[in-house]
Scaffold this motif. Structure first.
Motif, PDB file in Angstrom:
ATOM      1  N   THR A 198       0.810  -1.211   0.000  1.00  0.00           N
ATOM      2  CA  THR A 198       0.000   0.000   0.000  1.00  0.00           C
ATOM      3  C   THR A 198       0.848   1.268   0.000  1.00  0.00           C
ATOM      4  O   THR A 198       2.007   1.261   0.424  1.00  0.00           O
ATOM      5  N   ALA A 199       0.221   2.359  -0.465  1.00  0.00           N
ATOM      6  CA  ALA A 199       0.918   3.646  -0.498  1.00  0.00           C
ATOM      7  C   ALA A 199       1.314   4.081   0.907  1.00  0.00           C
ATOM      8  O   ALA A 199       2.393   4.653   1.107  1.00  0.00           O
ATOM      9  N   ARG A 200       0.489   3.806   1.906  1.00  0.00           N
ATOM     10  CA  ARG A 200       0.808   4.199   3.285  1.00  0.00           C
ATOM     11  C   ARG A 200       2.028   3.425   3.795  1.00  0.00           C
ATOM     12  O   ARG A 200       2.877   3.979   4.486  1.00  0.00           O
ATOM     13  N   THR A 201       2.094   2.162   3.440  1.00  0.00           N
ATOM     14  CA  THR A 201       3.271   1.380   3.833  1.00  0.00           C
ATOM     15  C   THR A 201       4.526   1.968   3.208  1.00  0.00           C
ATOM     16  O   THR A 201       5.565   2.095   3.870  1.00  0.00           O
ATOM     17  N   ALA A 202       4.426   2.321   1.940  1.00  0.00           N
ATOM     18  CA  ALA A 202       5.567   2.923   1.262  1.00  0.00           C
ATOM     19  C   ALA A 202       5.955   4.247   1.908  1.00  0.00           C
ATOM     20  O   ALA A 202       7.151   4.562   2.048  1.00  0.00           O
ATOM     21  N   GLU A 203       4.980   5.031   2.345  1.00  0.00           N
ATOM     22  CA  GLU A 203       5.262   6.309   2.987  1.00  0.00           C
ATOM     23  C   GLU A 203       6.013   6.120   4.297  1.00  0.00           C
ATOM     24  O   GLU A 203       6.829   6.963   4.686  1.00  0.00           O
ATOM     25  N   ASP A 204       5.748   5.033   4.993  1.00  0.00           N
ATOM     26  CA  ASP A 204       6.391   4.782   6.280  1.00  0.00           C
ATOM     27  C   ASP A 204       7.726   4.058   6.148  1.00  0.00           C
ATOM     28  O   ASP A 204       8.369   3.761   7.157  1.00  0.00           O
ATOM     29  N   THR A 205       8.127   3.741   4.923  1.00  0.00           N
ATOM     30  CA  THR A 205       9.406   3.059   4.684  1.00  0.00           C
ATOM     31  C   THR A 205      10.344   4.005   3.950  1.00  0.00           C
ATOM     32  O   THR A 205      10.142   4.319   2.780  1.00  0.00           O
ATOM     33  N   LEU A 206      11.363   4.466   4.645  1.00  0.00           N
ATOM     34  CA  LEU A 206      12.359   5.373   4.081  1.00  0.00           C
ATOM     35  C   LEU A 206      13.541   4.554   3.583  1.00  0.00           C
ATOM     36  O   LEU A 206      13.834   3.480   4.107  1.00  0.00           O
ATOM     37  N   VAL A 207      14.217   5.062   2.572  1.00  0.00           N
ATOM     38  CA  VAL A 207      15.298   4.294   1.936  1.00  0.00           C
ATOM     39  C   VAL A 207      16.563   5.145   1.854  1.00  0.00           C
ATOM     40  O   VAL A 207      16.521   6.303   1.425  1.00  0.00           O
ATOM     41  N   ALA A 208      17.685   4.545   2.254  1.00  0.00           N
ATOM     42  CA  ALA A 208      18.997   5.176   2.118  1.00  0.00           C
ATOM     43  C   ALA A 208      19.911   4.240   1.336  1.00  0.00           C
ATOM     44  O   ALA A 208      19.512   3.130   0.950  1.00  0.00           O
ATOM     45  N   GLN A 209      21.133   4.684   1.105  1.00  0.00           N
ATOM     46  CA  GLN A 209      22.102   3.915   0.321  1.00  0.00           C
ATOM     47  C   GLN A 209      23.102   3.216   1.242  1.00  0.00           C
ATOM     48  O   GLN A 209      23.718   3.871   2.090  1.00  0.00           O
ATOM     49  N   TYR A 210      23.245   1.922   1.076  1.00  0.00           N
ATOM     50  CA  TYR A 210      24.209   1.142   1.852  1.00  0.00           C
ATOM     51  C   TYR A 210      25.621   1.664   1.588  1.00  0.00           C
ATOM     52  O   TYR A 210      25.985   1.982   0.463  1.00  0.00           O
ATOM     53  N   ASN A 211      26.408   1.757   2.643  1.00  0.00           N
ATOM     54  CA  ASN A 211      27.789   2.262   2.601  1.00  0.00           C
ATOM     55  C   ASN A 211      27.869   3.757   2.293  1.00  0.00           C
ATOM     56  O   ASN A 211      28.923   4.261   1.922  1.00  0.00           O
TER      57      ASN A 211
END
Length: 432
Positions: free
Chosen positions: A174-187
């Protein structure tokens, strides 16, 4: 090199009528390498045998848990003894206590309390729920290319099978799940800092594979994990290490021992079941005691702490607890690398090689691989040709560029010699 595959092909045709895609886990489909999957009949030591009678040196080891090889006699004996007592009770059993004591006192000092579950996905899913309940915050931060199982939150910018099929997420999230999942770059510590600054006071947990194992093997760069620990402590964020792959393989106490980092929560799986389905998550007592029945974070499982899986896993961990086990395991990794390294260096303009302990990956990309972005630059079409050449010579590798080679203590010098010889032949064919 000629192999018979008629029975595997027939089984796959039958399976495709009743099982989506013919498989119960996507990477088994062999689609990315252009073959029909092999149906395995049995395994012994470092070798597996398919229904057509083909023998392979196995470098998947059931994706990690078979550190001691297939059909290891003491584990089979432990399962058989437990089997005659019963398969499941839906009640407490002594094996749960033994396993918890082993994990907390013999392997992972950061794990003061531990709860058993049935898979790595359950472990990571439950750890994130616990982090949210403990902190009162909704968002989590994960890393592009890290795979933590198939719970909704983890299918944002995931690795492993999703990377194999060129997808960055999954329908049904869901869009709400995606909103609550932030993404960064490993290393890339600065990418983490930027995300946390943009969402100050909102992030419950940072979860990662401390040694990335689902975009191929990518070790942490110096200072990355240490910086991550400092950032999370400053912001009151829980640090979760997903050691389903690296736990018990990178070192006795996993990546956290190898790099000197103490996470708040740790997720485990695979090896603690000795080849049977199992998982676990654990960590600081004050966090874990928020779980029901003590606290208000609910988690449950009828088959959690299954006596058959734990009997196998306890036997496995007792073997791993031998004082010299990890010296011998590292010797295996060094012997494998020493045998194949000269061949790989001949193609240094086309290949890279990463290894940590008994885990490694050959990337069809030159110049080293230190990030998800670099891993994605790998030549997957050439890897597919390489895979086909190797399996035809009886070497069973991961059917994806984005997975690890898993060594076991059952692999012999003869296995490594045979593998290196096949590799030399195949690389001459596919790279010229």
């Amino acid at each position: 090199m000629t192999q018979r595959t008629e029975l595997s092909e027939a089984l796959f045709e039958r399976a495709s009528q009743y099982i989506p895609g013919g498989v119960n886990s996507p990477v088994r489909a062999f689609r990315s390498v252009g073959l029909t999957p092999r149906y395995i009949e049995h395994g012994k030591g470092a070798h597996i045998y398919d229904v057509d009678g083909n023998e392979y040196i196995d470098y998947i080891s059931s994706w990690g848990p078979l550190l001691l090889g297939h059909a290891y006699p003491p584990i089979l004996e432990a399962i058989e003894r437990e089997l005659h007592r019963g398969t499941s009770y839906g009640a407490c059993n002594a094996r749960e206590v033994e396993m918890a004591e082993l994990i907390c006192t013999q392997f992972f000092p950061s794990v003061e309390r531990v709860r058993m579950v049935n898979s790595g996905t359950e472990a990571t899913m439950s750890a994130v729920r616990l982090a949210r309940g403990f902190t009162g915050r909704d968002k989590i931060l994960k890393f592009e290319g890290c795979y933590h199982g198939h719970a909704d939150s983890f299918l944002i910018s995931a690795g492993s099978g999703l990377a194999t099929f060129g997808q960055t997420s999954s329908a049904g999230v869901t869009a709400r799940t995606a909103e609550d999942t932030l993404v960064a770059q490993y290393n890339d510590l600065e990418s983490v800092r930027a995300v946390l600054e943009a969402h100050r006071g909102e992030v419950a947990a940072v979860i990662l594979e401390p040694i990335m194992g689902n975009m191929g093997l990518i070790p942490p760069q110096p200072g990355f994990l240490q910086g991550l620990r400092q950032l999370t402590e400053e912001e009151g964020i829980l640090l979760i290490f997903d050691e389903v792959i690296s736990g018990f393989r990178a070192a006795r106490g996993g990546a956290q021992e190898l790099y000197g980092i103490r996470p708040d929560l740790t997720c485990l799986g695979k090896i603690i079941g000795g080849g049977l389905p199992v998982g676990a998550f654990g960590g600081r007592a004050d966090i874990m005691d928020r779980l029901a029945p003590l606290g208000n974070v609910y988690q449950a499982g009828t088959l959690s702490g299954n006596p058959l899986a734990l009997a196998a896993g306890i036997t496995m961990l007792r073997e791993l607890a031998a004082p010299d086990f990890y010296e011998r395991l590292e010797a295996q990794g060094l012997a494998f690398e020493a045998r194949i390294r000269p061949i790989l260096e001949h193609y240094s303009d086309r290949l890279s090689y990463n290894r940590v302990g008994s885990l490694s990956t050959i990337f069809f990309r030159p110049g080293g691989v230190r990030s998800n972005a670099e891993a994605r630059e790998s030549d997957t079409e050439t890897y597919a040709r390489y895979f086909r050449g190797m399996i035809a010579r009886g070497i069973y590798l991961p059917p994806s560029q984005y997975e690890c080679i898993f060594l076991s203590m059952a692999h012999s010098a003869e296995d490594f010699d045979r593998t290196a010889s096949a590799m030399d032949e195949v690389l001459r064919e596919v790279l010229g």
